[in-house]
Design an enzyme around this catalytic site. Structure first.
Site, PDB file in Angstrom:
ATOM      1  N   CYS A 131       0.811  -1.227   0.000  1.00 17.32           N
ATOM      2  CA  CYS A 131       0.000   0.000   0.000  1.00 17.32           C
ATOM      3  C   CYS A 131       0.844   1.277   0.000  1.00 17.32           C
ATOM      4  O   CYS A 131       0.308   2.371  -0.191  1.00 17.32           O
ATOM      5  CB  CYS A 131      -0.974  -0.008   1.167  1.00 17.32           C
ATOM      6  N   HIS A 152      -3.357   7.267   2.646  1.00 13.92           N
ATOM      7  CA  HIS A 152      -3.769   5.972   2.096  1.00 13.92           C
ATOM      8  C   HIS A 152      -5.123   5.588   2.689  1.00 13.92           C
ATOM      9  O   HIS A 152      -5.315   5.621   3.908  1.00 13.92           O
ATOM     10  CB  HIS A 152      -2.712   4.920   2.423  1.00 13.92           C
ATOM     11  N   ASN A 190     -10.245   0.060  -0.065  1.00 20.13           N
ATOM     12  CA  ASN A 190      -8.784   0.124  -0.018  1.00 20.13           C
ATOM     13  C   ASN A 190      -8.240  -0.418  -1.345  1.00 20.13           C
ATOM     14  O   ASN A 190      -8.349  -1.609  -1.613  1.00 20.13           O
ATOM     15  CB  ASN A 190      -8.288  -0.717   1.171  1.00 20.13           C
TER      16      ASN A 190
HETATM   17  N1  COA Z   1     -18.379  -8.669   9.444  1.00 17.32           N
HETATM   18  C1  COA Z   1     -18.767  -8.902  10.714  1.00 17.32           C
HETATM   19  N2  COA Z   1     -17.901  -9.142  11.705  1.00 17.32           N
HETATM   20  C2  COA Z   1     -16.600  -9.162  11.399  1.00 17.32           C
HETATM   21  C3  COA Z   1     -16.123  -8.949  10.088  1.00 17.32           C
HETATM   22  C4  COA Z   1     -17.086  -8.702   9.091  1.00 17.32           C
HETATM   23  N3  COA Z   1     -16.736  -8.450   7.805  1.00 17.32           N
HETATM   24  N4  COA Z   1     -14.779  -9.012  10.100  1.00 17.32           N
HETATM   25  C5  COA Z   1     -14.423  -9.275  11.368  1.00 17.32           C
HETATM   26  N5  COA Z   1     -15.511  -9.364  12.144  1.00 17.32           N
HETATM   27  C6  COA Z   1     -15.594  -9.631  13.575  1.00 17.32           C
HETATM   28  C7  COA Z   1     -14.409 -10.409  14.098  1.00 17.32           C
HETATM   29  O1  COA Z   1     -14.620 -11.792  13.920  1.00 17.32           O
HETATM   30  C8  COA Z   1     -14.407 -10.019  15.545  1.00 17.32           C
HETATM   31  O2  COA Z   1     -15.342 -10.755  16.230  1.00 17.32           O
HETATM   32  P1  COA Z   1     -15.073 -11.241  17.750  1.00 17.32           P
HETATM   33  O3  COA Z   1     -14.922  -9.977  18.541  1.00 17.32           O
HETATM   34  O4  COA Z   1     -16.284 -12.035  18.044  1.00 17.32           O
HETATM   35  O5  COA Z   1     -13.802 -12.047  17.673  1.00 17.32           O
HETATM   36  C9  COA Z   1     -14.887  -8.564  15.535  1.00 17.32           C
HETATM   37  O6  COA Z   1     -15.542  -8.388  14.264  1.00 17.32           O
HETATM   38  C10 COA Z   1     -13.751  -7.574  15.649  1.00 17.32           C
HETATM   39  O7  COA Z   1     -12.717  -7.968  14.748  1.00 17.32           O
HETATM   40  P2  COA Z   1     -11.427  -7.114  14.551  1.00 17.32           P
HETATM   41  O8  COA Z   1     -10.593  -7.705  13.461  1.00 17.32           O
HETATM   42  O9  COA Z   1     -10.775  -6.882  15.864  1.00 17.32           O
HETATM   43  O10 COA Z   1     -12.126  -5.762  14.062  1.00 17.32           O
HETATM   44  P3  COA Z   1     -11.531  -4.343  13.839  1.00 17.32           P
HETATM   45  O11 COA Z   1     -12.376  -3.341  14.486  1.00 17.32           O
HETATM   46  O12 COA Z   1     -10.061  -4.316  14.075  1.00 17.32           O
HETATM   47  O13 COA Z   1     -11.772  -4.145  12.284  1.00 17.32           O
HETATM   48  C11 COA Z   1     -10.493  -4.252  10.278  1.00 17.32           C
HETATM   49  C12 COA Z   1     -11.189  -5.044  11.359  1.00 17.32           C
HETATM   50  C13 COA Z   1      -9.800  -5.214   9.328  1.00 17.32           C
HETATM   51  C14 COA Z   1     -11.551  -3.462   9.522  1.00 17.32           C
HETATM   52  C15 COA Z   1      -9.481  -3.293  10.926  1.00 17.32           C
HETATM   53  O14 COA Z   1      -8.683  -3.984  11.846  1.00 17.32           O
HETATM   54  C16 COA Z   1      -8.589  -2.638   9.927  1.00 17.32           C
HETATM   55  O15 COA Z   1      -9.032  -1.846   9.134  1.00 17.32           O
HETATM   56  N6  COA Z   1      -7.283  -2.918   9.994  1.00 17.32           N
HETATM   57  C17 COA Z   1      -6.327  -2.347   9.099  1.00 17.32           C
HETATM   58  C18 COA Z   1      -6.541  -2.868   7.738  1.00 17.32           C
HETATM   59  C19 COA Z   1      -5.574  -2.298   6.790  1.00 17.32           C
HETATM   60  O16 COA Z   1      -5.262  -1.159   6.859  1.00 17.32           O
HETATM   61  N7  COA Z   1      -5.111  -3.118   5.857  1.00 17.32           N
HETATM   62  C20 COA Z   1      -4.292  -2.756   4.788  1.00 17.32           C
HETATM   63  C21 COA Z   1      -2.949  -2.358   5.212  1.00 17.32           C
HETATM   64  S1  COA Z   1      -2.557  -0.927   4.443  1.00 17.32           S
END
Ligand code: COA
Length: 344
Positions: free
Chosen positions: A121, A263, A293
């Protein structure tokens, strides 16, 4: 008559003189995803800020998007006279060869230097530093920089943790040799990496590590995997720190920054970076709601769209920052120039 240059070489800079972007026409909404995955429109919207994303669809490769964006940037620059093409991508058409030479040929640029840059990214910013370096060292007077990604081709279609986040697209910029004091001049490009955390964002299969193991890859190894929560924390920290360094290098105070172009990984990440920097919401350019993204392509797509809708205007002090797998990160500044746009 001697060979003494009349300009101060310290005043030489890469100056942006053209920009363009391309998004594949197929749009996938949160409703489309929630009908086939264990997720909801509300979860995706509230946790990521994304409402829909463009996907390349069957038969479309990264080069197809790159050619469309590149052609628009060349048109915006008013000339196809470039001596190098830098393609930032994590999703080349094939593992070998690089995709850039084919893109160059399809743009009518056969013969010029053309190669890929891989920084996930942060790809656009690594490509920007490379293009600026070509210009600074006299290897080229004008460079076409394209960032193009078909990240959806890396995803497990059943994975609710990654499918809602990513979209496909391409952005491009033409840079020319110019003066550090003119609009469009790229300031110091700040780059960094931390390979200790290379496992946080990865596709395990397809490279020498997996192929040399002497056994076929398990299916999950062929897909993109990300430890979202850890990535989130690193992204905020690294983008903010790089942005501060780039702003200081430009001699700007943070409150003089008119637009933050970060980004587009997650709207909550961008908001946290802006808050770390003390920049109010109205200085934050944003398009994640409609594009998701788009990995390395995200910054130039946002630049092109924000220029087209007027949220970036000539004279704006613009701060770019990005973060991605590797881990990698970067930031740069540009005083926004007047540009002709051909995206719409
Ligand atoms: N729909 C519903 N629930 C979901 C889900 C979806 N699409 N994806 C994950 N969950 C659930 C998980 O299973 C978890 O459940 P639990 O609490 O029962 O275990 C809960 O939601 C929280 O998951 P978590 O991964 O901790 O959520 P988050 O708030 O961190 O959001 C992302 C997840 C991926 C959106 C977030 O972490 C993120 O944006 N990270 C950075 C991503 C990024 O920048 N990537 C590219 C690099 S440049």
């Amino acid at each position: 008559m001697g060979g003494i240059p009349l300009t101060d070489p310290r005043d030489t800079a890469a100056v942006m003189c053209g920009i363009g972007h391309w998004l594949p026409p197929q749009v996938v909404t949160n409703a489309d995803l929630s009908s086939r995955l264990d997720t909801s429109e509300e979860w995706i919207r509230s946790r990521t800020g994304i409402a829909s994303r463009h996907v390349a669809g069957p038969g479309t490769a990264t080069s197809d998007l790159a050619v469309e964006a590149g052609a628009r940037a060349l048109k915006s620059a008013g000339s196809s006279d470039v001596q190098a093409l830098v393609l930032a991508t994590t999703t080349p058409d094939r593992p070998c060869p690089a995709t850039a030479p084919e893109v160059a040929s399809r743009l009518g640029l056969t013969g010029i230097a053309a190669f890929d840059v891989s920084a996930v990214c942060t790809g656009f910013l690594y490509g920007l530093a490379t293009a600026a370096g070509f210009i600074a060292t006299g290897l080229a007077d004008r460079v076409l920089l394209i960032a193009a990604e078909t990240f959806t081709t890396l995803l497990d279609p059943e994975d609710r943790a990654t499918v809602p986040i990513f979209g496909d697209g391409a952005g491009a910029m033409v840079l020319r040799r110019g003066s550090a004091s003119e609009p469009g001049a790229i300031g110091r490009v700040v780059l960094g990496s931390d390979g200790e955390h290379s496992d946080l964002i990865a596709v395990e299969a397809g490279g020498s590590r997996q192929r040399s193991a002497g056994r076929p890859a398990a299916e999950e190894q062929t897909y993109f995997q990300m430890q979202g929560r850890k990535v989130f924390r690193h992204a905020v920290e690294r983008m903010s720190a790089a942005a501060i360094t780039a702003t200081e290098a430009a001699g700007w105070r943070m409150d003089e920054v008119d637009r933050l172009v970060a980004h587009q990984a997650n709207a909550r990440i961008t908001a946290a970076v802006a808050s770390e920097l003390g920049l109010p919401a109205d200085r934050r350019a944003q398009n994640i709601e409609q594009v998701g993204n788009t990995a390395g392509a995200s910054v130039p797509i946002l630049l092109a769209q924000a220029a087209a809708d007027g949220s970036l205007a000539p004279g704006h002090r613009v701060l770019l920052t990005a973060f991605g797998g590797g881990l990698t990160w970067g930031a740069a500044t540009v005083l926004w120039p007047g540009l002709e746009l051909f995206d719409h």
